[in-house]
Write an enzyme that holds these catalytic residues in place. Sequence first.
Site, PDB file in Angstrom:
ATOM      1  CB  SER A  43     -89.544   9.723  14.512  1.00 57.05           C
ATOM      2  OG  SER A  43     -88.281   9.077  14.618  1.00 57.05           O
ATOM      3  CE  LYS A  88     -85.562  12.299  14.311  1.00 56.03           C
ATOM      4  NZ  LYS A  88     -86.613  11.645  14.572  1.00 56.03           N
TER       5      LYS A  88
END
Length: 160
Positions: A43, A88
């Site tokens: 990711s 993130k």
Amino acid sequence: MSKRILEWLNKHRPAIKDVVGVSLGAYLFTSRVLTTATVTGPSMAPTYNANSSTSLLLVDLVTPVTKVEPGEIVLVHDPEEVDGFIVKRVKALAGQFVEHDMDNPGTYLAKHSYEGKYSVPTGYCWLEGDNPSNSTDSRKFGPVPLGLIRGRILCKLLGS
């Protein structure tokens, strides 16, 4: 307590104090100042895990979440998994707009955007992985409360 135990404790008191002190100091340091986090999966590629499956990161726990800026990478309590954490990139903060990516809008943006834009509410941030086709992030679960941010990523220690 038996007399033998008390004698042993008295004899080893300095060593016990040292062990307890170091343990407490290490705990406080890693829970309040710096800690590490592991990123697995694609990711955050190419920033992390471009050539391996795991990266070890150093996390700053001191900087207040109110000082986090768009573009910074953060460690966050996973909004979908009670005991989980995710890493993130902050894409937008309160009052900023997130634009629809027509190729990969995500389920949340597809439902809640207006004319291709979404305004992040007060007290929240918008998080996205660097690899949009392989990231579960705000495009799926929506804006994340700033209180879920655990810390800012300072650097990569191991991995690619």
